[in-house]
Design a protein around this motif. Sequence first.
Motif: not given
Length: 163
Positions: A108-112, A154-160
Amino acid sequence: MSEPDEAAKGRALSSPLRLRILRMCLHQPRTNKEIADRLGINPASCLHHVRTLVATGFLESQPERRGARGAKEVPYLATRKSWSQHVDDVAPVLIETFVQETAALAPEDISVWRVGLKLNQEHRDDLMGRLRAIVDEFVALPSDPDGEAISLMIAQHRDAAAD
C-alpha cells in the motif's frame, strides 16, 4: 578545488547505493553514521560513497554539530545537482535503485501504473515533454513543511513484446 569532470560525475551517479544516499539526504541533512545505519552498511564503506558524492558536488557538508556523546558530527545534504546530470546507460541503475528502495515497503506504500500505447515520435515527445513539465513544476515548489517525502520514477520504453 577544480570542478569534477563529466566522467567522474557520471561514475558517481552510476551506483544504486549512492543514489539512495542522495535520496536520504534530500530533505534532511544526515551524518555518515545515520546514513550507514539506515542502509545497514559499514560506516567506513559509507564514508567512501559520501566523499565521492561530496567531491562531485552532489552532496554538501553542513555545519558541524555535536552528537549525543559530544562527538563531532558532519551532516550532509543533497544539492539536487544530480537531477540535471547526464549519465550514460542510467536506466538499469535507476531501476535497481527503485527496486532496492521499495523492497521493504508494504504494497500500500507503492503506487504503480502501467499502460501500453502506440504513439509516433511526435506524440511520444509531446507526452514525455508534458510529463517533464509537470514534474519540473513541482520540483520548483518549496518543500511542504508538513509534507511526506516521496520518490517518483517515470519511465517509457519500446514494447518489444508488441513487435
